[in-house]
Design a protein around this motif. Sequence first.
Motif, PDB file in Angstrom:
ATOM      1  N   GLU A  21       0.859  -1.186   0.000  1.00  0.00           N
ATOM      2  CA  GLU A  21       0.000   0.000   0.000  1.00  0.00           C
ATOM      3  C   GLU A  21       0.902   1.245   0.000  1.00  0.00           C
ATOM      4  N   ILE A  22       0.689   2.107  -0.972  1.00  0.00           N
ATOM      5  CA  ILE A  22       1.547   3.295  -1.095  1.00  0.00           C
ATOM      6  C   ILE A  22       1.202   4.299   0.007  1.00  0.00           C
ATOM      7  N   GLY A  23       2.234   5.029   0.469  1.00  0.00           N
ATOM      8  CA  GLY A  23       1.986   6.048   1.484  1.00  0.00           C
ATOM      9  C   GLY A  23       2.392   5.581   2.865  1.00  0.00           C
ATOM     10  N   ALA A  27       7.281   4.305   1.886  1.00  0.00           N
ATOM     11  CA  ALA A  27       6.733   3.841   0.607  1.00  0.00           C
ATOM     12  C   ALA A  27       6.320   5.066  -0.189  1.00  0.00           C
ATOM     13  N   GLY A  28       6.808   5.169  -1.380  1.00  0.00           N
ATOM     14  CA  GLY A  28       6.481   6.358  -2.168  1.00  0.00           C
ATOM     15  C   GLY A  28       6.709   6.107  -3.635  1.00  0.00           C
ATOM     16  N   GLY A  29       7.438   7.023  -4.258  1.00  0.00           N
ATOM     17  CA  GLY A  29       7.584   7.002  -5.702  1.00  0.00           C
ATOM     18  C   GLY A  29       8.191   5.726  -6.264  1.00  0.00           C
ATOM     19  N   GLN A  30       9.173   5.178  -5.557  1.00  0.00           N
ATOM     20  CA  GLN A  30       9.837   3.985  -6.099  1.00  0.00           C
ATOM     21  C   GLN A  30       8.880   2.803  -6.195  1.00  0.00           C
ATOM     22  N   GLY A 231       1.936  13.558  -0.312  1.00  0.00           N
ATOM     23  CA  GLY A 231       3.237  12.890  -0.248  1.00  0.00           C
ATOM     24  C   GLY A 231       3.582  12.432   1.144  1.00  0.00           C
ATOM     25  N   ARG A 232       4.817  12.002   1.265  1.00  0.00           N
ATOM     26  CA  ARG A 232       5.280  11.498   2.550  1.00  0.00           C
ATOM     27  C   ARG A 232       5.525  12.652   3.511  1.00  0.00           C
ATOM     28  N   PHE A 233       5.494  12.299   4.801  1.00  0.00           N
ATOM     29  CA  PHE A 233       5.901  13.273   5.816  1.00  0.00           C
ATOM     30  C   PHE A 233       7.390  13.066   6.051  1.00  0.00           C
ATOM     31  N   ARG A 236      12.500  16.681   4.262  1.00  0.00           N
ATOM     32  CA  ARG A 236      13.019  17.101   2.948  1.00  0.00           C
ATOM     33  C   ARG A 236      11.916  17.405   1.945  1.00  0.00           C
ATOM     34  N   LYS A 237      10.684  17.017   2.280  1.00  0.00           N
ATOM     35  CA  LYS A 237       9.571  17.319   1.372  1.00  0.00           C
ATOM     36  C   LYS A 237       9.130  18.783   1.492  1.00  0.00           C
ATOM     37  N   GLY A 238       9.625  19.484   2.529  1.00  0.00           N
ATOM     38  CA  GLY A 238       9.387  20.930   2.621  1.00  0.00           C
ATOM     39  C   GLY A 238       7.961  21.333   2.956  1.00  0.00           C
ATOM     40  N   GLY A 260      -2.142  15.901   2.385  1.00  0.00           N
ATOM     41  CA  GLY A 260      -2.496  14.485   2.263  1.00  0.00           C
ATOM     42  C   GLY A 260      -1.275  13.583   2.296  1.00  0.00           C
ATOM     43  N   GLY A 261      -1.443  12.421   2.923  1.00  0.00           N
ATOM     44  CA  GLY A 261      -0.355  11.439   2.985  1.00  0.00           C
ATOM     45  C   GLY A 261      -0.415  10.687   4.294  1.00  0.00           C
ATOM     46  N   GLY A 262       0.066   9.462   4.269  1.00  0.00           N
ATOM     47  CA  GLY A 262      -0.030   8.617   5.467  1.00  0.00           C
ATOM     48  C   GLY A 262       1.161   8.767   6.380  1.00  0.00           C
ATOM     49  N   LEU A 294      -3.650   8.911   4.579  1.00  0.00           N
ATOM     50  CA  LEU A 294      -3.262   8.209   3.358  1.00  0.00           C
ATOM     51  C   LEU A 294      -4.370   8.290   2.307  1.00  0.00           C
ATOM     52  N   LEU A 295      -4.022   8.750   1.123  1.00  0.00           N
ATOM     53  CA  LEU A 295      -5.010   8.846   0.043  1.00  0.00           C
ATOM     54  C   LEU A 295      -4.850   7.624  -0.850  1.00  0.00           C
ATOM     55  N   ASP A 296      -5.917   6.859  -0.984  1.00  0.00           N
ATOM     56  CA  ASP A 296      -5.802   5.621  -1.773  1.00  0.00           C
ATOM     57  C   ASP A 296      -6.172   5.887  -3.238  1.00  0.00           C
ATOM     58  N   THR A 299      -9.466   7.831  -3.674  1.00  0.00           N
ATOM     59  CA  THR A 299      -9.588   9.218  -3.205  1.00  0.00           C
ATOM     60  C   THR A 299      -8.549  10.152  -3.825  1.00  0.00           C
ATOM     61  N   LEU A 300      -7.375   9.611  -4.139  1.00  0.00           N
ATOM     62  CA  LEU A 300      -6.309  10.479  -4.652  1.00  0.00           C
ATOM     63  C   LEU A 300      -6.743  11.281  -5.895  1.00  0.00           C
ATOM     64  N   PRO A 301      -7.332  10.628  -6.906  1.00  0.00           N
ATOM     65  CA  PRO A 301      -7.758  11.419  -8.082  1.00  0.00           C
ATOM     66  C   PRO A 301      -8.789  12.500  -7.726  1.00  0.00           C
ATOM     67  N   GLY A 320       9.636  13.263  -8.883  1.00  0.00           N
ATOM     68  CA  GLY A 320       8.425  13.840  -8.291  1.00  0.00           C
ATOM     69  C   GLY A 320       7.163  13.405  -9.003  1.00  0.00           C
ATOM     70  N   LEU A 321       6.683  12.189  -8.650  1.00  0.00           N
ATOM     71  CA  LEU A 321       5.479  11.669  -9.313  1.00  0.00           C
ATOM     72  C   LEU A 321       4.246  12.509  -9.024  1.00  0.00           C
ATOM     73  N   VAL A 322       4.174  13.041  -7.799  1.00  0.00           N
ATOM     74  CA  VAL A 322       2.992  13.823  -7.432  1.00  0.00           C
ATOM     75  C   VAL A 322       2.765  14.948  -8.450  1.00  0.00           C
ATOM     76  N   THR A 323       3.840  15.542  -8.903  1.00  0.00           N
ATOM     77  CA  THR A 323       3.718  16.654  -9.857  1.00  0.00           C
ATOM     78  C   THR A 323       2.975  16.232 -11.119  1.00  0.00           C
ATOM     79  N   ILE A 324       3.375  15.112 -11.701  1.00  0.00           N
ATOM     80  CA  ILE A 324       2.715  14.736 -12.961  1.00  0.00           C
ATOM     81  C   ILE A 324       1.315  14.170 -12.712  1.00  0.00           C
ATOM     82  N   GLU A 325       1.076  13.629 -11.518  1.00  0.00           N
ATOM     83  CA  GLU A 325      -0.291  13.169 -11.204  1.00  0.00           C
ATOM     84  C   GLU A 325      -1.242  14.368 -11.121  1.00  0.00           C
ATOM     85  N   ALA A 326      -0.791  15.419 -10.440  1.00  0.00           N
ATOM     86  CA  ALA A 326      -1.625  16.624 -10.356  1.00  0.00           C
ATOM     87  C   ALA A 326      -1.823  17.214 -11.747  1.00  0.00           C
TER      88      ALA A 326
HETATM   89  N1  UDP Z   1       0.941   8.674  -2.582  1.00  0.00           N
HETATM   90  C1  UDP Z   1      -0.325   8.109  -2.473  1.00  0.00           C
HETATM   91  N2  UDP Z   1      -1.093   8.432  -1.395  1.00  0.00           N
HETATM   92  C2  UDP Z   1      -0.661   9.285  -0.435  1.00  0.00           C
HETATM   93  C3  UDP Z   1       0.626   9.863  -0.553  1.00  0.00           C
HETATM   94  C4  UDP Z   1       1.404   9.530  -1.663  1.00  0.00           C
HETATM   95  O1  UDP Z   1      -0.758   7.332  -3.311  1.00  0.00           O
HETATM   96  O2  UDP Z   1      -1.406   9.524   0.499  1.00  0.00           O
HETATM   97  C5  UDP Z   1       1.743   8.358  -3.785  1.00  0.00           C
HETATM   98  C6  UDP Z   1       1.713   9.511  -4.770  1.00  0.00           C
HETATM   99  O3  UDP Z   1       0.505   9.493  -5.501  1.00  0.00           O
HETATM  100  C7  UDP Z   1       2.952   9.248  -5.612  1.00  0.00           C
HETATM  101  C8  UDP Z   1       3.915   8.621  -4.606  1.00  0.00           C
HETATM  102  O4  UDP Z   1       3.130   8.204  -3.476  1.00  0.00           O
HETATM  103  O5  UDP Z   1       2.664   8.331  -6.665  1.00  0.00           O
HETATM  104  C9  UDP Z   1       4.963   9.612  -4.165  1.00  0.00           C
HETATM  105  O6  UDP Z   1       5.919   9.745  -5.180  1.00  0.00           O
HETATM  106  P1  UDP Z   1       6.876  11.008  -5.349  1.00  0.00           P
HETATM  107  O7  UDP Z   1       7.811  10.708  -6.476  1.00  0.00           O
HETATM  108  O8  UDP Z   1       6.092  12.261  -5.491  1.00  0.00           O
HETATM  109  O9  UDP Z   1       7.661  11.119  -3.965  1.00  0.00           O
HETATM  110  P2  UDP Z   1       8.612  10.088  -3.171  1.00  0.00           P
HETATM  111  O10 UDP Z   1       7.744   9.467  -2.130  1.00  0.00           O
HETATM  112  O11 UDP Z   1       9.183   9.109  -4.140  1.00  0.00           O
HETATM  113  O12 UDP Z   1       9.672  10.961  -2.554  1.00  0.00           O
END
Ligand code: UDP
Length: 421
Positions: A21-23, A27-30, A231-233, A236-238, A260-262, A294-296, A299-301, A320-326
């Motif tokens: 489960e992402i978040g 757990a994040g972009g990778q 994104g993550r807490f 460095r995420k600022g 938003g983020g877990g 955490l946005l699943d 809910t994320l879209p 920065g996946l969040v950027t292209i998702e937005a």
């Molecule tokens: N993400 C998500 N739900 C959350 C927070 C993050 O699905 O509540 C996903 C987000 O959509 C993106 C990834 O986690 O696909 C974060 O990737 P990004 O490259 O922005 O940052 P990283 O975590 O790799 O630093």
Amino acid sequence: MMPTSKKHIALISVHGDPAIEIGKEEAGGQNVYVRQVGEALARQGWQVDMFTRKASVADAAIVKHLPNCRTIRLTAGPEEFVSRDNLFEYLPKFGEELLKFQQQSGIIYPLCHTNYWLSAWVGMQLKKRQGSQQVHTYHSLGAVKYKSVGAIPLIATTRLAAEKAVLETAEKIIATSPQEKEHMRSLVSQKGQIDIIPCGTDIRKFGGMTRQAARQQLGIAPDAKVVLYVGRFDPRKGIETLVRAVNICQHRQDVQLIIGGGSRPGQCDGMERDRITNIVNDLGMAAFTTFPGLLDDTTLPLYYAAADLCVVPSHYEPFGLVTIEAMASYTPVIGSDVGGLKFTILPEQTGLLCPPQDEVAFAAAIDRILADPSWRDRLGQQARARVEEMFSWDGVAEQLGTLYQQLLQEKPAAKRSLASA
Ligand code: UDP
């Protein structure tokens, strides 16, 4: 029918479980990258096995995503969460388990696509043991990261050495942006083969609903000015920069700030969340700031679609996946003028760039977009068009697949040395 030229390939992601489960913590972009690339490659006919470390007793050893795409969790070290800075000692065991899996399944992977330096180390061992070709994506470069953090971990020297070795020996390194390639060249080594293939996003998942429809579903007022972070807490995420920026922006009273983020209580991400919550409270922003957690996938879209703008205030961001998702959701992005964000965001066309950690600049940028809804819409349209053109997962996987095929044609078979494994 699967084309015979498309073979078994291994995606290795020791610490980023593609089936998780992402978040969650770390757990994040990778995780998203490996899972999406794996599934898209499988749809294109490859037999994809994604290897990760088993980090919970409750997790299944094998998860099937598609008939020809699965996650395989290898036991190496305790079956619990271990931070990535403490995983190095378990890598030899991970490599052994992967070789054992090959022996048992009768598959030899002629090509391994490794992710992050820990997996790079495993990939380099496989190359030595059985001649597997290696394609590597860094996701984060130690040489860049250690410039922006106060405390350098003990593992730093090992990491930097592995990152240099893989750049110089892998058949191909994938940089996800021109900026990342430039960093590899200037900070790691002049040697080695680098191709630029960006990260992607699911253009069908995002952008399918209007702002007002999304707001209705989330219970957000039609005229609210919604500023979103996802994104993550992690310091460095600022996120602090964003909170302080909203506090000084002219629209402060109209803004609804959604962070938003877990996070897990007691873990380091939980501590960062507590720190951010305290800043929000101290600045008197609690009444208009929400933390939906955490946005699943469902809910994320909705959140991206509901927002007037999304802010990515990272101190550094390789892609920065969040950027292209937005952007895929027709939502303009204000990002730090760093790393991959300089590649994905076109300033004045799909969003704005600000110096990292500069809350005054972020405040001005937020004000500019919130003050002009028709410009916001134009930026959003252009953002979506840019993602469709450059950043779909299928397009990314197509480029990777072509690269794998080229490499496999140049050097067809892995050394069959399983007997010595
Ligand atoms: N993400 C998500 N739900 C959350 C927070 C993050 O699905 O509540 C996903 C987000 O959509 C993106 C990834 O986690 O696909 C974060 O990737 P990004 O490259 O922005 O940052 P990283 O975590 O790799 O630093």
